[in-house]
Design a protein around this motif. Sequence first.
Motif, PDB file in Angstrom:
ATOM      1  N   TYR A 163       0.861  -1.189   0.000  1.00 44.37           N
ATOM      2  CA  TYR A 163       0.000   0.000   0.000  1.00 44.37           C
ATOM      3  C   TYR A 163       0.892   1.231   0.000  1.00 44.37           C
ATOM      4  O   TYR A 163       1.175   1.805   1.070  1.00 44.37           O
ATOM      5  CB  TYR A 163      -0.919   0.008   1.219  1.00 44.37           C
ATOM      6  CG  TYR A 163      -1.754  -1.246   1.348  1.00 44.37           C
ATOM      7  CD1 TYR A 163      -2.895  -1.434   0.563  1.00 44.37           C
ATOM      8  CD2 TYR A 163      -1.406  -2.260   2.250  1.00 44.37           C
ATOM      9  CE1 TYR A 163      -3.662  -2.590   0.675  1.00 44.37           C
ATOM     10  CE2 TYR A 163      -2.171  -3.405   2.369  1.00 44.37           C
ATOM     11  CZ  TYR A 163      -3.288  -3.568   1.577  1.00 44.37           C
ATOM     12  OH  TYR A 163      -4.039  -4.706   1.689  1.00 44.37           O
ATOM     13  N   ARG A 222      -5.394  -2.055   7.011  1.00 44.90           N
ATOM     14  CA  ARG A 222      -4.540  -2.648   5.975  1.00 44.90           C
ATOM     15  C   ARG A 222      -3.201  -3.119   6.533  1.00 44.90           C
ATOM     16  O   ARG A 222      -2.471  -3.855   5.864  1.00 44.90           O
ATOM     17  CB  ARG A 222      -4.295  -1.626   4.862  1.00 44.90           C
ATOM     18  CG  ARG A 222      -5.529  -1.237   4.081  1.00 44.90           C
ATOM     19  CD  ARG A 222      -5.274  -0.019   3.195  1.00 44.90           C
ATOM     20  NE  ARG A 222      -5.082   1.184   3.997  1.00 44.90           N
ATOM     21  CZ  ARG A 222      -4.806   2.378   3.484  1.00 44.90           C
ATOM     22  NH1 ARG A 222      -4.680   2.513   2.170  1.00 44.90           N
ATOM     23  NH2 ARG A 222      -4.645   3.426   4.274  1.00 44.90           N
ATOM     24  N   LYS A 233       0.095   4.126  15.217  1.00 47.62           N
ATOM     25  CA  LYS A 233      -1.304   4.217  14.799  1.00 47.62           C
ATOM     26  C   LYS A 233      -1.720   2.903  14.161  1.00 47.62           C
ATOM     27  O   LYS A 233      -0.876   2.131  13.697  1.00 47.62           O
ATOM     28  CB  LYS A 233      -1.517   5.374  13.813  1.00 47.62           C
ATOM     29  CG  LYS A 233      -1.367   6.764  14.434  1.00 47.62           C
ATOM     30  CD  LYS A 233      -1.702   7.842  13.423  1.00 47.62           C
ATOM     31  CE  LYS A 233      -1.585   9.237  14.042  1.00 47.62           C
ATOM     32  NZ  LYS A 233      -1.912  10.313  13.060  1.00 47.62           N
ATOM     33  N   SER A 234      -3.016   2.646  14.151  1.00 42.65           N
ATOM     34  CA  SER A 234      -3.524   1.408  13.551  1.00 42.65           C
ATOM     35  C   SER A 234      -4.218   1.708  12.234  1.00 42.65           C
ATOM     36  O   SER A 234      -4.716   2.813  12.005  1.00 42.65           O
ATOM     37  CB  SER A 234      -4.496   0.709  14.509  1.00 42.65           C
ATOM     38  OG  SER A 234      -5.622   1.530  14.769  1.00 42.65           O
ATOM     39  N   ASP A 235      -4.222   0.704  11.390  1.00 44.51           N
ATOM     40  CA  ASP A 235      -4.899   0.798  10.095  1.00 44.51           C
ATOM     41  C   ASP A 235      -5.311  -0.611   9.695  1.00 44.51           C
ATOM     42  O   ASP A 235      -4.527  -1.554   9.865  1.00 44.51           O
ATOM     43  CB  ASP A 235      -3.966   1.405   9.032  1.00 44.51           C
ATOM     44  CG  ASP A 235      -4.696   1.702   7.729  1.00 44.51           C
ATOM     45  OD1 ASP A 235      -4.911   0.738   6.938  1.00 44.51           O
ATOM     46  OD2 ASP A 235      -5.054   2.854   7.499  1.00 44.51           O
ATOM     47  N   LEU A 240       0.144   4.411   2.142  1.00 43.35           N
ATOM     48  CA  LEU A 240      -0.052   4.290   3.583  1.00 43.35           C
ATOM     49  C   LEU A 240       1.253   4.589   4.317  1.00 43.35           C
ATOM     50  O   LEU A 240       2.254   3.910   4.118  1.00 43.35           O
ATOM     51  CB  LEU A 240      -0.544   2.877   3.925  1.00 43.35           C
ATOM     52  CG  LEU A 240      -0.766   2.583   5.412  1.00 43.35           C
ATOM     53  CD1 LEU A 240      -1.838   3.502   5.988  1.00 43.35           C
ATOM     54  CD2 LEU A 240      -1.134   1.125   5.618  1.00 43.35           C
ATOM     55  N   LEU A 277       2.609   5.344   8.318  1.00 43.22           N
ATOM     56  CA  LEU A 277       2.250   5.363   9.735  1.00 43.22           C
ATOM     57  C   LEU A 277       3.477   5.702  10.577  1.00 43.22           C
ATOM     58  O   LEU A 277       4.583   5.257  10.275  1.00 43.22           O
ATOM     59  CB  LEU A 277       1.697   4.004  10.167  1.00 43.22           C
ATOM     60  CG  LEU A 277       0.378   3.568   9.522  1.00 43.22           C
ATOM     61  CD1 LEU A 277      -0.011   2.190  10.005  1.00 43.22           C
ATOM     62  CD2 LEU A 277      -0.726   4.567   9.825  1.00 43.22           C
TER      63      LEU A 277
END
Length: 386
Positions: free
Chosen positions: A269, A309, A305-307, A272, A274
């Motif tokens: 990704y 994906r 942080k969370s995601d 993305l 983080l």
Amino acid sequence: PQAPTAAAGTAVLRTATAARGNFVSVLRLSGTTKAVASFPIVAPRLAGQPGGSLTIVHLLSNGVHVKRGDLLVEFDRQNEIKNYLDNRAKYMDLVNQVAKQQTTESTARAKDETDIQTAHDQVKTAQLEMQKLELLSRIDQEITRQKLDEAQASLKELQETFKQKRAQAAAELRDLELQRDQAQRDMLHSQQNEERMAIRSPIDGVVVLHSIWKSGRFAAVEEGDQVRPGMGFMEVVNPSEMEVTARVGQMDLARLQDGQQAEVRLHAYPGLVLPATLEALGPIAAKGQFSDKVREFTVLFSVQKSDPRFMPDLSAAVDVELARQKDALLVPNDCVSSEKGQAFVLVKAGSGFRKQEVKVGPKNNLMTVIESGMKAGDVVKRGIQG
């Protein structure tokens, strides 16, 4: 700045203008994502069945969010149900055999005890007759003695036979009881095996399927696949706490320290990004990926942080921030050279360039910080790096 146009056959003069800006130096590392909290799911080991394979008949898809207690996977349980019914029937038959044997033995024991009591009575009767021996004729005396001997011998034989019968009956009953207990264990094992055919999630989390070897290649496990007992084929992870493990060369290790900030990018990704923090530096070196002479260390980053994906076992790039300066004077790296340990640049002066000594600060893969020796707006020649 744009390089000036040159006539054919002449070299293109490349320059840059020193300007102020925010400077950031980063070290890029390659790593792999992993979950802080995860529970591996393995194919169950069946009691009483050391080998064989299990067929998956129901399986949640990769990335599905689950709650604790949700069904994750179910295996074909027909064989376990059949084993349970067969073992239960065998167990019940042996229970009946034990009860029948106990009843038979109880009846036989009562009869034998009656026979012994009768023999006891006969001995007592013969002993009473012996008290009248002097009143009897010689022939009757002999007959009386013979009756006592026969009664005592009969009693002794019955008592010895009684012991043998009880020992044999006890052995036969014990053998049946052992068979019954084993059948009960087999029945309970089959019941437990049948219950193990369904596996539920131990935590709230996300399903992550692993690849297994099938049809000559590695592929994610699917419904209909067969797995061996004890084989791991999936896990449930807590996506709110993720981390990245990476390798760093021995030359760059000294540039890292606990608490440094970083950014994590996933190759799957690209958009993305983080934030992360360097949590730990591995104390023991390992052989480098490309050379045994180059040592590498493991470093661990916690993702802040969370995601959804961001899943385990994904390849990632980690940019570790080594230095940051606000409003720094910057020039491209190839504008700075050195001579006898002294850094210098070529600053434009009229139609030519003059050599100017400078004091340099940190640099990244593109820009160098100039701490003194020139000012913003100075035009410097590029391509002199040496």
